[in-house]
Design an enzyme around this catalytic site. Structure first.
Site, PDB file in Angstrom:
ATOM      1  N   TYR A  75       0.796  -1.243   0.000  1.00  0.00           N
ATOM      2  CA  TYR A  75       0.000   0.000   0.000  1.00  0.00           C
ATOM      3  C   TYR A  75       0.826   1.289   0.000  1.00  0.00           C
ATOM      4  O   TYR A  75       0.251   2.376   0.055  1.00  0.00           O
ATOM      5  CB  TYR A  75      -0.938   0.093   1.224  1.00  0.00           C
ATOM      6  N   HIS A  89     -10.790  -3.316   5.309  1.00  0.00           N
ATOM      7  CA  HIS A  89     -10.385  -4.634   4.791  1.00  0.00           C
ATOM      8  C   HIS A  89     -11.156  -5.701   5.559  1.00  0.00           C
ATOM      9  O   HIS A  89     -11.544  -5.489   6.720  1.00  0.00           O
ATOM     10  CB  HIS A  89      -8.870  -4.824   5.012  1.00  0.00           C
ATOM     11  N   GLY A  90     -11.367  -6.855   4.949  1.00  0.00           N
ATOM     12  CA  GLY A  90     -11.969  -7.997   5.649  1.00  0.00           C
ATOM     13  C   GLY A  90     -11.068  -8.392   6.815  1.00  0.00           C
ATOM     14  O   GLY A  90      -9.841  -8.292   6.708  1.00  0.00           O
ATOM     15  N   ASP A  91     -11.687  -8.842   7.922  1.00  0.00           N
ATOM     16  CA  ASP A  91     -10.848  -9.121   9.102  1.00  0.00           C
ATOM     17  C   ASP A  91     -10.025 -10.406   8.965  1.00  0.00           C
ATOM     18  O   ASP A  91      -9.305 -10.786   9.880  1.00  0.00           O
ATOM     19  CB  ASP A  91     -11.697  -9.127  10.386  1.00  0.00           C
ATOM     20  N   THR A 122     -16.779 -12.072   5.015  1.00  0.00           N
ATOM     21  CA  THR A 122     -17.956 -12.836   4.595  1.00  0.00           C
ATOM     22  C   THR A 122     -17.507 -14.058   3.822  1.00  0.00           C
ATOM     23  O   THR A 122     -16.786 -13.921   2.829  1.00  0.00           O
ATOM     24  CB  THR A 122     -18.838 -11.995   3.623  1.00  0.00           C
ATOM     25  N   ASP A 205      16.117 -42.567 -14.519  1.00  0.00           N
ATOM     26  CA  ASP A 205      15.727 -41.439 -15.369  1.00  0.00           C
ATOM     27  C   ASP A 205      16.344 -41.621 -16.763  1.00  0.00           C
ATOM     28  O   ASP A 205      17.283 -40.919 -17.131  1.00  0.00           O
ATOM     29  CB  ASP A 205      16.231 -40.153 -14.677  1.00  0.00           C
TER      30      ASP A 205
HETATM   31  C1  SPV Z   1      14.847 -33.244 -14.345  1.00  0.00           C
HETATM   32  O1  SPV Z   1      14.388 -32.652 -13.364  1.00  0.00           O
HETATM   33  O2  SPV Z   1      14.509 -34.371 -14.684  1.00  0.00           O
HETATM   34  C2  SPV Z   1      15.819 -32.560 -15.203  1.00  0.00           C
HETATM   35  C3  SPV Z   1      16.696 -31.545 -14.633  1.00  0.00           C
HETATM   36  O3  SPV Z   1      15.925 -32.910 -16.356  1.00  0.00           O
HETATM   37  S1  SPV Z   1      18.147 -32.353 -14.168  1.00  0.00           S
HETATM   38  O4  SPV Z   1      17.821 -33.451 -13.291  1.00  0.00           O
HETATM   39  O5  SPV Z   1      19.006 -31.379 -13.530  1.00  0.00           O
HETATM   40  O6  SPV Z   1      18.794 -32.854 -15.402  1.00  0.00           O
HETATM   41 MG    MG Z   2      14.944 -34.676 -16.838  1.00  0.00          MG
END
Ligand code: SPV
Ligand code: MG
Length: 432
Positions: A75, A89-91, A122, A205
């Site tokens: 603000y 403002h709402g409480d 409300t 992965d």
């Molecule tokens: C993931 O999060 O799967 C990525 C990023 O590809 S990293 O793990 O840093 O490669």
């Molecule tokens: Mg990845």
């Protein structure tokens, strides 16, 4: 005549707001401040109307004498120029994260004799329904998808946190904190990481978790959240498959896919050169990007090209050459990755890239160079910061230690005080 001020951060007017205006009228001339988009995004949910539309909406409320723009969540700007005798403002701001805003307003207006009026908040079934409808709208594909581009335009840096399930999605959706500057802060969206999605399934992965399964994870997250989603698309697979996946992701409301310039069996980048990983040729990868862009139907969806040159120790020039080639092929953004402990090579890349390209969004994932702040990255031209795996890494050791402790004690009493009470976890979940 006294001046009464109330700040609105909404794009739907319900009974609660009318109640505020009615209370305000009793004290004097009513000025409503519309919080700017930029500040709205930091403190509450995203909006489904533009700044201008919101201002017009507030002007149309009976009893409102003037509408102004409020550019600061705390603000300062409006109090400075309007010096209201009362702030209404709402409480609900007496407790919780918004308390800091109330305290700040009090500090601003008390010296000249201004006062806060807390109006009973409300919340009834009709308001709940209005909130629900807004949430539904924001979670619809056409609204969700375009939000990432809007955020890039509106915020200095877009903050993305990984989510690998409905529950982690809810944490990213709902976590709000009071930052060191006294303002509220929250995440802007979610990263569906290949590493975390695979780890959650107990798998490596290596693109083993297929797209059907990745889409399932996205759908779980989408069912309970409204924030935009960036998918870690690994290598994007075969171009012939990638073009189909682009269409599917767009249709679902995903905002962006990031594909990395590797080929063959993909391994996680954080292994770097400790494992065999092959970078794709510039020609092949450019062709994948441009085919993906051709397949896309909406203007909102983004294909972001991820450069692995620094990870694979191919040098800065290679990284930059690729960056310009990929943007030339139509990439909507560049992700530059590094596994160095400090951000120097990332800074160097960004500075060099920005010398030639001022606009294309840059994405970074500061996992190993985690001392760097969002502000420092933004100073080097970074637009999106992704916290790619922290929620998964936080949960795993605690789950493992809990499993060991119960096994040792042959009962669960010993661990109980360290666990979240079930009533709290249930509260996180919305019932329809
Ligand atoms: C993931 O999060 O799967 C990525 C990023 O590809 S990293 O793990 O840093 O490669
Ligand atoms: Mg990845």
């Amino acid at each position: 005549m006294k001046t009464v001020y109330a700040c609105f951060c909404t794009d739907v007017i319900h009974e609660g707001h009318l109640n505020i205006v009615n209370h305000a009228k009793e004290y004097g001339r009513v000025v409503i401040g519309g919080l700017s988009d930029r500040e709205m995004i930091r403190c509450t949910k995203f909006l489904s109307a533009s700044e201008e539309e919101r201002m017009a909406l507030y002007r149309s409320i009976e009893g409102v004498d003037e509408v102004v723009m409020q550019n600061d969540m705390l603000y300062d700007d409006v109090i400075d120029s309007i010096r209201p005798d009362y702030v209404v403002h709402g409480d609900n701001w007496i407790e919780g994260a918004e308390r800091s805003v109330r305290d700040h307003v009090e500090k601003l207006i008390t010296p000249y004799g201004g006062q806060i009026v807390d109006v009973p908040y409300t919340y009834n079934d009709s308001i709940k329904k209005t909130d629900q409808r807004l949430k539904e709208k924001l979670s619809m594909p056409e609204y969700r998808r375009k939000r990432l581009r809007q955020l890039i335009e509106m915020t200095p840096v877009v903050k993305i946190m990984e989510a690998h399930s409905g529950l982690t999605g809810l944490i990213v959706e709902k976590t709000v904190v009071e930052g060191s500057d006294g303002k509220l802060d929250q995440y802007d969206g979610m990263w569906v990481s290949s590493l975390c999605d695979s780890t959650d399934k107990g798998k490596p992965d290596i693109e083993l978790v297929d797209m059907t399964s990745r889409l399932r994870t996205i759908d779980d997250i989408m069912e309970v959240t409204t924030k935009p989603i960036i998918l870690d698309g690994d290598t994007g697979g075969l171009t012939e498959h990638f073009v189909y996946n682009v269409r599917t992701l767009e249709r679902m409301g995903v905002s962006a896919v990031i594909i990395e310039d590797k080929t063959g069996l993909k391994k996680n980048s954080l292994f770097g050169t400790e494992v065999v990983q092959t970078q794709d040729s510039i020609e092949n990868f450019c062709s994948k990007i441009s085919e993906g862009k051709k397949a896309q139907l909406s203007d909102d969806f983004m294909i972001i090209a991820r450069i692995e040159s620094l990870i694979l120790e191919q040098g800065m020039d290679d990284a930059l050459n690729r960056a310009f080639a990929y943007t030339g092929a139509g990439a909507d953004g560049i992700m530059i990755h590094s596994r160095k402990k400090d951000p120097d090579e990332i800074f160097k890349f960004c500075d060099k890239f920005r010398e030639k390209d001022k606009k294309t969004p840059i994405v970074v994932v500061p996992t190993s160079f985690n001392q760097v702040t969002e502000e420092e990255l933004a100073d080097h031209g970074v637009n999106i910061v992704i916290y790619a795996n922290q929620l998964m890494r936080a949960a795993f050791p605690v789950m493992q230690a809990t499993a060991e402790e119960i096994l040792r004690a042959h009962r669960a009493k010993e661990v109980d005080s360290k666990l979240m009470p079930f009533k709290d976890i249930i509260r996180l979940i919305d019932e329809l």
